[in-house]
Design a protein around this motif. Structure first.
Motif, short mmCIF file in Angstrom:
data_model
loop_
_atom_site.label_atom_id
_atom_site.label_comp_id
_atom_site.label_asym_id
_atom_site.label_seq_id
_atom_site.Cartn_x
_atom_site.Cartn_y
_atom_site.Cartn_z
N ARG A 280 0.82 -1.22 0.00
CA ARG A 280 0.00 0.00 0.00
C ARG A 280 0.85 1.26 0.00
NH1 ARG A 280 -5.44 -1.02 0.80
NH2 ARG A 280 -5.90 -3.19 1.33
N ALA A 281 1.83 1.28 -0.90
CA ALA A 281 2.66 2.46 -1.13
C ALA A 281 2.42 2.96 -2.55
CB ALA A 281 4.14 2.12 -0.95
N HIS A 282 2.45 4.27 -2.74
CA HIS A 282 2.39 4.81 -4.09
C HIS A 282 3.61 4.32 -4.87
CE1 HIS A 282 -0.93 7.31 -2.93
NE2 HIS A 282 -0.22 8.03 -2.09
N TYR A 283 3.40 4.05 -6.16
CA TYR A 283 4.48 3.58 -7.03
C TYR A 283 4.71 4.59 -8.15
CZ TYR A 283 6.88 1.07 -10.76
OH TYR A 283 7.76 0.72 -11.75
N LEU A 284 5.94 5.06 -8.29
CA LEU A 284 6.35 5.93 -9.39
C LEU A 284 7.56 5.29 -10.05
CD1 LEU A 284 4.70 7.88 -7.50
CD2 LEU A 284 6.23 9.71 -8.25
N ASP A 285 7.77 5.58 -11.35
CA ASP A 285 8.99 5.11 -12.01
C ASP A 285 9.40 6.07 -13.11
OD1 ASP A 285 7.73 4.44 -14.50
OD2 ASP A 285 7.15 2.49 -13.72
N ARG B 148 -3.78 -2.42 -14.26
CA ARG B 148 -3.87 -2.69 -12.82
C ARG B 148 -4.55 -1.54 -12.08
NH1 ARG B 148 1.58 -5.79 -11.01
NH2 ARG B 148 0.04 -6.63 -9.54
N ASP B 149 -5.32 -0.76 -12.80
CA ASP B 149 -6.00 0.39 -12.21
C ASP B 149 -6.90 -0.02 -11.04
OD1 ASP B 149 -6.91 3.33 -12.41
OD2 ASP B 149 -8.80 2.24 -12.62
N GLU B 150 -7.69 -1.08 -11.22
CA GLU B 150 -8.60 -1.50 -10.16
C GLU B 150 -7.84 -1.97 -8.92
OE1 GLU B 150 -11.55 -4.27 -11.35
OE2 GLU B 150 -12.38 -2.98 -12.93
N GLU B 151 -6.72 -2.67 -9.13
CA GLU B 151 -5.90 -3.09 -8.00
C GLU B 151 -5.39 -1.90 -7.22
OE1 GLU B 151 -2.96 -6.40 -8.60
OE2 GLU B 151 -3.52 -6.07 -10.70
N ALA B 152 -4.94 -0.87 -7.95
CA ALA B 152 -4.42 0.31 -7.29
C ALA B 152 -5.51 1.03 -6.50
CB ALA B 152 -3.81 1.26 -8.33
N ARG B 153 -6.69 1.12 -7.07
CA ARG B 153 -7.80 1.78 -6.37
C ARG B 153 -8.19 0.99 -5.11
NH1 ARG B 153 -10.09 5.90 -9.17
NH2 ARG B 153 -9.36 6.13 -11.32
N ALA B 154 -8.19 -0.32 -5.22
CA ALA B 154 -8.52 -1.14 -4.06
C ALA B 154 -7.49 -0.97 -2.95
CB ALA B 154 -8.63 -2.61 -4.47
N ALA C 122 -1.57 5.25 -5.83
CA ALA C 122 -1.38 5.66 -7.22
C ALA C 122 -0.23 4.89 -7.84
CB ALA C 122 -1.10 7.16 -7.30
N LEU C 123 -0.42 4.46 -9.10
CA LEU C 123 0.65 3.90 -9.92
C LEU C 123 0.91 4.89 -11.04
CD1 LEU C 123 -0.63 0.20 -10.36
CD2 LEU C 123 0.80 1.13 -8.51
N VAL C 124 2.08 5.50 -11.04
CA VAL C 124 2.38 6.56 -12.01
C VAL C 124 3.69 6.24 -12.71
CG1 VAL C 124 2.55 9.04 -12.40
CG2 VAL C 124 1.31 8.19 -10.39
N ILE D 240 -5.60 8.23 -6.65
CA ILE D 240 -5.40 6.79 -6.65
C ILE D 240 -5.71 6.23 -8.04
CG2 ILE D 240 -5.84 6.51 -4.18
CD1 ILE D 240 -8.64 5.48 -4.90
N GLY D 241 -5.22 5.02 -8.28
CA GLY D 241 -5.41 4.38 -9.57
C GLY D 241 -4.15 4.43 -10.40
N ALA D 242 -4.22 3.86 -11.60
CA ALA D 242 -3.10 3.91 -12.55
C ALA D 242 -3.24 5.18 -13.37
CB ALA D 242 -3.12 2.68 -13.45
N LEU D 243 -2.30 6.10 -13.21
CA LEU D 243 -2.43 7.46 -13.72
C LEU D 243 -1.23 7.86 -14.56
CD1 LEU D 243 -3.48 9.05 -10.29
CD2 LEU D 243 -5.02 8.37 -12.15
N THR D 244 -1.45 8.78 -15.50
CA THR D 244 -0.34 9.43 -16.18
C THR D 244 0.20 10.53 -15.27
OG1 THR D 244 -1.65 11.18 -17.22
CG2 THR D 244 -1.55 9.04 -18.36
N PRO D 245 1.41 11.05 -15.55
CA PRO D 245 1.94 12.11 -14.69
C PRO D 245 1.01 13.32 -14.56
CG PRO D 245 3.69 11.21 -16.04
CD PRO D 245 2.42 10.58 -16.53
#
Length: 372
Positions: free
Chosen positions: A97-102, A116-122, A126-128, A343-348
């Motif tokens: 349950r940590a935000h992920y950036l790369d 994996r947007d739904e996984e991130a929201r659950a 945020a996955l960015v 939250i969710g899989a997002l663009t920058p």
């Protein structure tokens, strides 16, 4: 307990090193992570980072990766090629349950992340992807151009960029070779990609040309179409059904690139790839500080509405690697801040806002504008 606001994973790589320097210069609290304690501690001494914490977590050790993610608000990964090494870190961030950036620019991995947007929201995180030069300036320019249209979402977005005075790091070269080899999302070897009528479609690299009106000091340049990371981000950022990305090349190289599909397939073949990988071990890790100080980059984005209206936006900056370090540090700081609730899989730009990012980088020589 979240002991660290930010953990930089892959901290001892070329870009990871620049990022650690940037965070330390900014006075941002962070920890360095990777698979080799000796290398991490040696870099900490060399960069005079004081008592910055060191975390050992190998990619084949999911328990260590999970402990790393549970210790921080934000995992910022610099460990590429991401089509090979990215999923393990995303898995850990979601579980912890940590935000992920790369800092990836690999569109196959980015498209996989968006699934994996739904996984991130659950998980409430945020996955960015791509918070560096890939793709912050191009994503922001596309958002600004699309936002300037008066008739709703754009029908088409074209993005072009140019880089002068610097060269790629070994990590960048390896990522490009992986994409040519068809890593991720079933892409064929040696093929390019475009986004047409709401679908990703394979096509040869350089199939399309654009005399792009890049901003000064670079100015208008002949550009060829390439499978850049914005093919994943721009459809989400702008909702355009057609997206093309172009890179500036010398006039003499245009014909060679357009006829080069057999050459690209050869680069992606097994024995050639192995030979190139061995040869790369003899090369410098990346451009020198002097090369970076002389580099210039420029971006232009053009959005066209269904009514034919066209709007443009542009961004200029210095070296792409310095931009990546500054941009990634900015994004990580924003994600770690109290009150960040995306939250969710997002663009920058979905995560942090186009103008907010570019304004936040003005003191690093970034300038931008858009048509009225």
């Amino acid at each position: 307990m979240r002991d660290h606001p930010i953990v930089v994973y892959g901290a001892t790589g070329y870009t990871g090193r620049l990022l650690c320097e940037e965070l330390h210069r900014n006075g941002t609290a962070f920890a360095m992570a990777g698979r080799n304690r000796a290398r991490l501690e040696a870099q900490r001494r060399e960069l005079a980072l004081g008592d910055i914490p060191v975390i050992v977590a190998a990619l084949d050790d999911p328990e260590a990766l999970l402990r790393m993610a549970q210790s921080t608000k934000v995992v910022l990964s610099c460990a590429g090629p991401f089509c090979r090494y990215g999923r393990q870190v995303v898995d850990a961030a979601l579980a912890g349950r940590a935000h992920y950036l790369d800092i990836t620019g690999e569109h196959p991995f980015m498209r996989e992340t968006y699934q994996r947007d739904e996984e991130a929201r659950a998980a409430g995180v945020a996955l960015v992807n791509a918070v560096g030069f890939d793709v912050v300036p191009t994503d922001a320019a596309a958002a600004l151009a699309a936002g300037a249209l008066s008739g709703g979402r754009p029908e088409r977005v074209r993005i072009a960029f140019a880089v002068q005075g610097s060269g790629p790091s070994l990590g960048t070269v390896r990522s490009v070779l992986d994409m040519l080899n068809g890593q991720g999302q079933g892409q064929s070897q040696g093929q390019g990609l475009t986004y047409r009528d709401g679908q990703w479609v394979e096509e040869r690299v350089g199939q399309h040309l654009w005399e792009a009106p890049l901003p000064e000091p670079i100015g208008s340049r002949s550009c060829v179409s390439v499978p850049w990371g914005d093919l994943a981000t721009a459809p989400r950022t702008t909702s355009a059904r057609n997206v093309q990305v172009f890179v500036a090349v010398p006039h003499a190289a245009v014909s060679l690139i357009r006829m080069g599909a057999p050459f690209l397939r050869a680069l992606s073949s097994g024995w050639v790839r192995d030979l190139l990988n061995k040869g790369m071990d003899l090369l410098p890790e990346g451009p020198t500080a002097l090369m970076r100080s002389r580099a210039r980059t420029a971006v232009v984005a053009e959005a066209q509405g269904g009514d034919g209206q066209v709007k443009t936006a542009w961004v200029t900056a210095g070296d792409g690697y310095a931009f990546t370090a500054a941009s990634a540090a900015l994004c990580a700081g924003l994600a770690a801040a109290e009150g960040f609730d995306r939250i969710g899989a997002l663009t920058p730009t979905q995560a942090f806002g186009a103008e907010e990012l570019l304004f936040g980088l003005r003191d690093r020589g970034v300038a931008f504008g858009k048509s009225a």
